[in-house]
Motif scaffolding. Structure first.
Motif, PDB file in Angstrom:
ATOM      1  N   TRP A  55       0.845  -1.125  -0.221  1.00  0.00           N
ATOM      2  CA  TRP A  55       0.026   0.043  -0.007  1.00  0.00           C
ATOM      3  C   TRP A  55       1.139   1.331  -0.064  1.00  0.00           C
ATOM      4  O   TRP A  55       1.722   1.320   0.789  1.00  0.00           O
ATOM      5  CB  TRP A  55      -0.718   0.085   1.280  1.00  0.00           C
ATOM      6  CG  TRP A  55      -1.944  -1.049   1.357  1.00  0.00           C
ATOM      7  CD1 TRP A  55      -3.168  -0.704   0.804  1.00  0.00           C
ATOM      8  CD2 TRP A  55      -2.024  -2.467   1.417  1.00  0.00           C
ATOM      9  NE1 TRP A  55      -4.070  -1.936   0.848  1.00  0.00           N
ATOM     10  CE2 TRP A  55      -3.460  -2.818   1.158  1.00  0.00           C
ATOM     11  CE3 TRP A  55      -0.748  -3.266   1.635  1.00  0.00           C
ATOM     12  CZ2 TRP A  55      -3.642  -4.344   1.411  1.00  0.00           C
ATOM     13  CZ3 TRP A  55      -1.174  -4.595   1.915  1.00  0.00           C
ATOM     14  CH2 TRP A  55      -2.535  -5.059   1.575  1.00  0.00           C
ATOM     15  N   ARG A  78      -9.679  -0.061  -4.763  1.00  0.00           N
ATOM     16  CA  ARG A  78      -8.097  -0.209  -3.875  1.00  0.00           C
ATOM     17  C   ARG A  78      -7.744   1.073  -3.573  1.00  0.00           C
ATOM     18  O   ARG A  78      -6.382   0.987  -3.499  1.00  0.00           O
ATOM     19  CB  ARG A  78      -7.570  -1.229  -5.224  1.00  0.00           C
ATOM     20  CG  ARG A  78      -8.372  -2.703  -5.257  1.00  0.00           C
ATOM     21  CD  ARG A  78      -7.314  -3.348  -6.412  1.00  0.00           C
ATOM     22  NE  ARG A  78      -7.884  -4.537  -6.577  1.00  0.00           N
ATOM     23  CZ  ARG A  78      -7.504  -5.600  -7.392  1.00  0.00           C
ATOM     24  NH1 ARG A  78      -6.573  -5.200  -8.222  1.00  0.00           N
ATOM     25  NH2 ARG A  78      -8.142  -6.653  -7.502  1.00  0.00           N
ATOM     26  N   ARG A  96      -3.734   0.539  -3.035  1.00  0.00           N
ATOM     27  CA  ARG A  96      -3.260  -0.756  -3.161  1.00  0.00           C
ATOM     28  C   ARG A  96      -2.517  -1.046  -4.312  1.00  0.00           C
ATOM     29  O   ARG A  96      -3.195  -1.168  -5.460  1.00  0.00           O
ATOM     30  CB  ARG A  96      -4.368  -1.844  -2.589  1.00  0.00           C
ATOM     31  CG  ARG A  96      -3.804  -3.217  -2.525  1.00  0.00           C
ATOM     32  CD  ARG A  96      -5.033  -4.151  -2.417  1.00  0.00           C
ATOM     33  NE  ARG A  96      -4.647  -5.575  -2.746  1.00  0.00           N
ATOM     34  CZ  ARG A  96      -4.591  -6.529  -1.600  1.00  0.00           C
ATOM     35  NH1 ARG A  96      -4.709  -6.105  -0.573  1.00  0.00           N
ATOM     36  NH2 ARG A  96      -4.191  -7.822  -2.135  1.00  0.00           N
ATOM     37  N   GLU A 121      -2.970  -3.118   4.803  1.00  0.00           N
ATOM     38  CA  GLU A 121      -4.074  -2.012   4.609  1.00  0.00           C
ATOM     39  C   GLU A 121      -3.941  -1.178   5.925  1.00  0.00           C
ATOM     40  O   GLU A 121      -4.079  -1.226   6.899  1.00  0.00           O
ATOM     41  CB  GLU A 121      -5.238  -2.599   4.378  1.00  0.00           C
ATOM     42  CG  GLU A 121      -6.396  -1.436   3.845  1.00  0.00           C
ATOM     43  CD  GLU A 121      -7.659  -1.992   3.669  1.00  0.00           C
ATOM     44  OE1 GLU A 121      -8.687  -1.591   4.156  1.00  0.00           O
ATOM     45  OE2 GLU A 121      -7.743  -2.920   2.777  1.00  0.00           O
ATOM     46  N   ARG A 124      -8.878   3.269   7.140  1.00  0.00           N
ATOM     47  CA  ARG A 124      -9.944   3.864   6.412  1.00  0.00           C
ATOM     48  C   ARG A 124     -10.433   5.171   7.204  1.00  0.00           C
ATOM     49  O   ARG A 124     -11.568   5.118   7.799  1.00  0.00           O
ATOM     50  CB  ARG A 124     -11.003   2.874   5.671  1.00  0.00           C
ATOM     51  CG  ARG A 124     -10.668   1.942   5.045  1.00  0.00           C
ATOM     52  CD  ARG A 124     -11.559   1.248   4.342  1.00  0.00           C
ATOM     53  NE  ARG A 124     -11.079   0.150   3.512  1.00  0.00           N
ATOM     54  CZ  ARG A 124     -11.384  -0.113   2.057  1.00  0.00           C
ATOM     55  NH1 ARG A 124     -12.845   0.348   1.615  1.00  0.00           N
ATOM     56  NH2 ARG A 124     -10.968  -1.226   1.482  1.00  0.00           N
TER      57      ARG A 124
END
Length: 262
Positions: A55, A78, A96, A121, A124
């Protein structure tokens, strides 16, 4: 876990960033003065390249309006937080990379504070819902497209991901509505059987951003027709009177669609 912290050497007026390792480097590629067909970018070189997904994480001070994007491109599903909304607050965008290339470009990033490569990841972060940059005394229709479409109904997740990326910026720029095609094939997949789930989900996403829906009903061309009608004898396209050649745009004069339209 961070795989690498990018080594950054940029030219004014872009401020200097973090420089911890030579594994990944960034250099500016400004557009020549007066060249309106080329955008300034940051050229990112990754060497050595990670074997698996990674990422690209970009932390910035959210100055100005626009979209942060990469070349090669990354699908909306992504990426996260790509809209710049001029909040002047610290924000984070990430992309990503399924197979990180040796080199890529970052567009739409006038300022930054930190750029890193991670093997997991990132969070968010909530995208702020900002007030429009322009205040209007009246309430006219200010409509723009924002990715609320897909080739087939199965493409709904991608359409919603595009909306989540683009709607915050559309609202921030002063738009109050999003237009999209309403395809016959999406809502009447069998004769007399209607399914509005695709557009219900689109409207729900618009509601979350305080925006209206501006639907454009499409009965033809062929790409908008349900298969059961497209393959029927009632499907008649325009025909050239001179050469007797037909195309896939349905004629509104022959009346074969009339009984399906209310």
């Amino acid at each position: 876990m961070l795989l690498a912290l990018l080594s950054l050497t940029l030219l004014p007026p872009i401020p200097a960033g973090v420089a911890d390792t030579a594994d990944v480097t960034v250099r500016p590629d400004p557009a020549p003065a007066g060249d309106y067909f080329r955008r300034s970018s940051l050229v990112v070189t990754i060497d050595p390249q990670p074997a698996g997904p990674a990422w690209l994480v970009i932390e910035h001070s959210d100055a100005g309006y626009g979209l942060i994007s990469l070349d090669p491109g990354v699908a909306h599903g992504r990426q996260w937080g790509a809209a710049r909304l001029n909040t002047a607050a610290p924000r984070r965008a990430w992309f990503r990379l399924e197979k990180p290339p040796r080199q890529l470009r970052i567009y739409g990033l006038p300022t930054w504070t930190r750029i890193a490569l991670s093997d997991s990841e990132p969070p968010r972060d909530p995208v702020p819902l900002v007030e429009p940059a322009i205040a209007f005394k009246s309430f006219p229709q200010r409509v723009i497209t924002a990715g609320a479409d897909a080739p087939t109904p199965d493409g709904l997740p991608g359409a919603l991901a595009a909306l989540r990326d683009l709607l915050p910026l559309a609202r921030a720029l002063g738009f109050n509505g999003i237009e999209s095609y309403v395809k016959w094939s999406f809502v009447e997949r069998a004769p007399g059987v209607f399914d509005w789930s695709f557009y219900d989900a689109v409207c729900d996403e618009l509601d979350r951003h305080g925006l209206k829906w501006f639907p454009l009903l499409i009965a033809g061309s062929a790409y908008a027709l349900p298969e059961w009608y497209r393959d029927s004898p009632e499907n008649r396209g325009f025909q050239c009177l001179e050469h007797r050649l037909s195309n896939d745009i349905q004629s509104i004069f022959c009346g074969t669609q009339d009984r399906f339209v209310e």
